[in-house]
Design an enzyme around this catalytic site. Structure first.
Site, PDB file in Angstrom:
ATOM      1  N   HIS A  82       0.860  -1.200   0.000  1.00 55.50           N
ATOM      2  CA  HIS A  82       0.000   0.000   0.000  1.00 55.50           C
ATOM      3  C   HIS A  82       0.888   1.239   0.000  1.00 55.50           C
ATOM      4  O   HIS A  82       1.896   1.286   0.698  1.00 55.50           O
ATOM      5  CB  HIS A  82      -0.891   0.002   1.243  1.00 55.50           C
ATOM      6  N   ARG A 168     -14.695  12.780   7.181  1.00 55.91           N
ATOM      7  CA  ARG A 168     -13.427  13.451   7.526  1.00 55.91           C
ATOM      8  C   ARG A 168     -13.008  14.417   6.423  1.00 55.91           C
ATOM      9  O   ARG A 168     -12.481  15.491   6.696  1.00 55.91           O
ATOM     10  CB  ARG A 168     -12.335  12.400   7.759  1.00 55.91           C
ATOM     11  N   LYS A 187      -8.736  -1.359   5.878  1.00 54.40           N
ATOM     12  CA  LYS A 187      -8.993  -1.840   4.507  1.00 54.40           C
ATOM     13  C   LYS A 187      -7.995  -2.923   4.118  1.00 54.40           C
ATOM     14  O   LYS A 187      -8.346  -3.914   3.488  1.00 54.40           O
ATOM     15  CB  LYS A 187      -8.900  -0.676   3.519  1.00 54.40           C
TER      16      LYS A 187
HETATM   17  N1  URA Z   1      -5.841   7.080   2.964  1.00 59.17           N
HETATM   18  C1  URA Z   1      -6.782   6.356   3.612  1.00 59.17           C
HETATM   19  O1  URA Z   1      -7.157   5.283   3.170  1.00 59.17           O
HETATM   20  N2  URA Z   1      -7.270   6.855   4.745  1.00 59.17           N
HETATM   21  C2  URA Z   1      -6.871   8.004   5.294  1.00 59.17           C
HETATM   22  O2  URA Z   1      -7.347   8.387   6.336  1.00 59.17           O
HETATM   23  C3  URA Z   1      -5.915   8.754   4.603  1.00 59.17           C
HETATM   24  C4  URA Z   1      -5.400   8.261   3.436  1.00 59.17           C
END
Ligand code: URA
Length: 436
Positions: A82, A168, A187
């Site tokens: 990631h 957010r 995730k």
């Molecule tokens: N990427 C994400 O998946 N979540 C965040 O809070 C910031 C960047």
């Protein structure tokens, strides 16, 4: 329990119980807790940050708010990568087919670009016919037979995070390390992985501008991964200038293919192979990252990695002719050359300006539902440290719309800095955290 009491408790900086976090996340996911209360809670977290245990509870609560994958019937280690996002970053597209040449499976679920950063989904969708919305069965089948699969985020994976992230985004509560760490890891842990390699970026084009903040985020990500029983390694890497030379969706597919064919820019190759070498080590294939890097080079040189990429296109509906001729990729109607205003050394190519310039040209979107233009983008001809003469071509712009070109130029003229003195060299990979 009442949401208002939990918000009050966090506002006072007191530590929340697991049950309180669970109550909030479940309530919000099922629409029993309204957005205004969740917004207040998130803002309280920005001023009185969650401690590690609270963050771990939040991560697991968000992870279990939806579907989690189980690939235990696949007899290899499942390893993913990631990146926290950047400009010109196509490393996922390069490393996945490389690692898939060995006995490792890569269940890669990626996002779309947003703001000035690009997204793997948009890049792959620039290949005519390529399908990112796979069923779980198709995804699993690719993993078993091809060792890798790439699809977009679905509503079933960590839905609590999707709802909280959207909130957010509009309540100025994104930039908070525990919330970011929980969001990313919820995730990734849902993908049924055994190990994870993270590329945490810092610099102008990154989410975290400072090395110190990116390192802190990397530490949290690694600790959450390890506490969840997953081997997790984080590289902290420089995103002050774009990665590689091509920026824009179809252009980044071109550069991916170039690297898989055995050429391409050094910074992109170095980072991609260090990441793939780390994945191969986590997957138990190599004994060290160095050995993993040589296995990665071998997969490029014997043509197997490019063949894997081609098979991915075949399986996911993409036009495989793009591998032999970029003319099958969408291409913009016009080009414009951006020239050096004076002689000297390139001291800065601000990746944020380049990313914004690319976005307004059509590569990106303001909101998730905006359409993008897959054919437009930039080709960088010089990188930081290069000597330039007045009127040297710094960048070729591929565009379709004069107004968008003009908007893009506003960003580009701020992006480059030319100085009389050669800037000092800074390594791309600044830190590696976590245990192999
Ligand atoms: N990427 C994400 O998946 N979540 C965040 O809070 C910031 C960047």
């Amino acid at each position: 329990m009442r949401a208002v009491d939990i918000i009050q408790k966090k506002k006072e900086g007191r530590v929340l119980f697991k049950e309180e976090i669970s109550f909030l996340v479940k309530g919000f996911t099922h629409n029993d807790i309204p957005e205004y209360q969740m917004s207040a809670f998130l803002m309280a977290c920005c001023f009185k940050p969650l401690n590690f245990q609270e963050t771990l509870h939040l991560t697991h609560e968000m992870l279990h708010s939806g579907k989690t994958f189980d690939f235990s019937d696949i007899p290899f280690k499942k390893i993913d990568k990631h990146s926290t996002g950047g400009v010109g970053d196509k490393t996922s597209l390069i490393l996945a087919p490389i690692v898939a040449c060995y006995d490792v499976a890569i269940p890669m679920i990626s996002g779309r670009g947003l703001g000035h950063t690009g997204g793997t989904v948009d890049k792959l969708e620039s290949i005519p016919g390529f399908k990112m919305n796979l069923t779980f069965e198709e995804f699993q089948d690719n993993l078993k037979t091809l060792h890798f699969s790439m699809m977009g985020q679905t509503k079933d994976i960590a839905p609590a995070d999707a709802k909280m992230y959207a909130l957010r985004d509009v309540t100025a509560t994104v930039e908070c390390i525990p919330l970011i760490a929980a969001s990313i890891m919820s995730k990734k842990l849902a993908e049924g992985i055994d190990g994870l390699v993270l590329d945490v970026k810092f610099g102008y084009g990154a989410f975290m501008q400072k090395l110190k903040d990116a390192t802190e985020l990397a530490k949290w990500l690694v600790k959450i991964g390890e506490s969840s029983g997953k081997k997790t390694i984080a590289l902290v890497t420089d995103m002050n200038q774009p990665l590689g030379n091509k920026i824009g969706n179809s252009l980044e597919i071109e550069e991916t293919i170039e690297v898989l064919q055995g050429h391409g820019p050094k910074d992109l190759i170095d980072l991609s192979l260090t990441l793939s070498g780390t994945m191969l080590t986590l997957g138990g294939i190599s004994r060290s990252v160095k050995e993993g890097v040589s296995l990665s080079q071998k997969a490029i040189h014997n043509g197997k990695a490019l063949q894997k990429f081609k098979e991915l296109l075949q399986r996911q509906g993409g036009d495989t002719r793009v591998i032999d001729s970029f003319s099958y990729l969408p291409s913009a109607k016009y080009t414009f050359e951006f020239l050096a205003p004076k002689a000297g050394f390139l001291a800065k190519i601000n990746a944020r300006n380049i990313g914004k310039g690319a976005s307004v040209l059509g590569c990106g979107r303001e909101t998730l539902t905006d359409a993008i233009d897959p054919s437009v983008g930039f080709i960088l001809h010089k990188k930081v440290g290069a000597k330039v003469q007045k009127k040297d071509i710094l960048l070729t712009i591929r565009y379709n719309d004069e107004k968008k070109l003009a908007a893009s130029m506003v960003e580009l003229i701020q992006a480059f800095e030319i100085t009389p003195k050669k800037p000092s060299f800074k390594p791309l990979i600044q830190k590696v955290l976590g245990k192999l």
